[in-house]
Design a protein around this motif. Sequence first.
Motif, PDB file in Angstrom:
ATOM      1  N   TRP A  18       0.849  -1.197   0.000  1.00 41.87           N
ATOM      2  CA  TRP A  18       0.000   0.000   0.000  1.00 41.87           C
ATOM      3  C   TRP A  18       0.884   1.247   0.000  1.00 41.87           C
ATOM      4  O   TRP A  18       1.856   1.348   0.749  1.00 41.87           O
ATOM      5  N   LEU A  19       0.507   2.192  -0.814  1.00 40.13           N
ATOM      6  CA  LEU A  19       1.274   3.410  -0.969  1.00 40.13           C
ATOM      7  C   LEU A  19       1.030   4.385   0.180  1.00 40.13           C
ATOM      8  O   LEU A  19      -0.107   4.586   0.595  1.00 40.13           O
ATOM      9  N   ASN A  20       2.103   4.964   0.677  1.00 41.31           N
ATOM     10  CA  ASN A  20       1.996   6.113   1.568  1.00 41.31           C
ATOM     11  C   ASN A  20       2.073   7.401   0.739  1.00 41.31           C
ATOM     12  O   ASN A  20       1.194   8.236   0.795  1.00 41.31           O
ATOM     13  N   THR A  21       3.115   7.513  -0.075  1.00 38.04           N
ATOM     14  CA  THR A  21       3.192   8.634  -1.009  1.00 38.04           C
ATOM     15  C   THR A  21       4.270   8.371  -2.054  1.00 38.04           C
ATOM     16  O   THR A  21       5.348   7.856  -1.741  1.00 38.04           O
ATOM     17  N   ALA A  22       3.952   8.743  -3.280  1.00 35.86           N
ATOM     18  CA  ALA A  22       4.937   8.771  -4.364  1.00 35.86           C
ATOM     19  C   ALA A  22       5.022  10.201  -4.891  1.00 35.86           C
ATOM     20  O   ALA A  22       5.209  10.435  -6.084  1.00 35.86           O
ATOM     21  N   GLY A  23       4.891  11.149  -3.988  1.00 40.30           N
ATOM     22  CA  GLY A  23       4.846  12.564  -4.324  1.00 40.30           C
ATOM     23  C   GLY A  23       3.629  13.193  -3.681  1.00 40.30           C
ATOM     24  O   GLY A  23       2.525  12.671  -3.789  1.00 40.30           O
ATOM     25  N   ASN A  24       3.828  14.290  -2.987  1.00 43.12           N
ATOM     26  CA  ASN A  24       2.734  14.931  -2.265  1.00 43.12           C
ATOM     27  C   ASN A  24       1.964  15.907  -3.153  1.00 43.12           C
ATOM     28  O   ASN A  24       2.484  16.400  -4.149  1.00 43.12           O
ATOM     29  N   ASN A  82      -2.435   8.190  -0.797  1.00 43.88           N
ATOM     30  CA  ASN A  82      -2.177   7.382   0.393  1.00 43.88           C
ATOM     31  C   ASN A  82      -3.237   6.291   0.544  1.00 43.88           C
ATOM     32  O   ASN A  82      -4.440   6.559   0.455  1.00 43.88           O
ATOM     33  N   GLY A  83      -2.780   5.036   0.760  1.00 37.50           N
ATOM     34  CA  GLY A  83      -3.693   3.920   0.932  1.00 37.50           C
ATOM     35  C   GLY A  83      -4.056   3.207  -0.355  1.00 37.50           C
ATOM     36  O   GLY A  83      -4.775   2.194  -0.320  1.00 37.50           O
TER      37      GLY A  83
END
Length: 352
Positions: free
Chosen positions: A138-144, A157-158
């Motif tokens: 699960w992704l937290n962040t790949a760029g905000n 996120n998620g």
Amino acid sequence: MTEPLAPLNTWIIVVTYNHQKYLATLFGSLAHLTHPNYHVLVIDNRSTDGTREFLRSQPLPIKVIYQPENTGFCEANNLGMARAFAAGADVCVLLNPDTEVTPDFLAQLEISYQYQLRKGVNVGLLQPVILHQQRREWLNTAGNAIHYLGFGWCKDNGYPRPTGNQDREIISVSGACLYIPKPYYQRVGGFNPVFFAYSEDQDLSWRGLLRGYRHFCCGSAVIYHDYHFSKSTAKWYHVEKNRLMVVLQNYQRQTLLLVAPALFAVELLILVYSIVGGFFGEKLKGYGFLIRHRKRIQTVRRQIQRQRTVPDKVFLPQFSSELVFSEIRNPLITWLVNPILRAYFALARRLL
């Protein structure tokens, strides 16, 4: 055939404040890094949970600066970067203590950085793909994301981990793992220490956009983050005052005037929400901070605007027009606030 470049002198900077429970996992993963030329510098902000004792017994070769007080995430990282670059670092990697790295993440970040430089890209900041430590697909962040009213959040996120290992251009990097080359630091600077914590990564990224830099997420570099969203009143204080400082300091005057009506309307909504959510006092405290520091804010704003080379209209289309926090889902935001914000953003872009 292009000759391979010598490994960059890279310093990993970790700021700790009562994070002892995370450090065994972090340092255990750092011990397996494949990069041949890295150093670890820890800035401890006067922890009281056994962090200092743990650091003194750490077998991994690290350098430690013990602070006499908690100076905050921003100022401590600034101290670390100043020490590292003065000691000959080519790159600093700011790494959260509640992370776990993969062996080649640092090497992959460097490959991406060098690749973009060779293409002639004015590359600024980089970050790896950051996944949840407990749910590793699960992704937290790949760029905000950055909203045009100054909100920032972990985009997607998620969601499931992105497929492919290609680099992706992003608007803002995550402070959980931030790769900052020396040329960027020399030209744009470090964190704004007045922020103390929160939104500092967004501000640093935004200031780079004003100087023509492009930021990237390296798809082949991966770390894991023990991420937990917090709604503490202290966090709301820093997040809200910092959000407004980012907007007031970084926008051109024309843009600031255009977004002012939407900004004012959303401020009223946040004030109402703060009463319901129990952080009304912290919100008012944030306004007081802005008033007390107004001269400093004006000084920083003048400096940023004097040094900028890119107008807002160039990168503003990359900003978000909707509030899509994965941690906060509210039908009022989805069905009323966001449609109005989208329409207003479209109008502001046409007028800019």
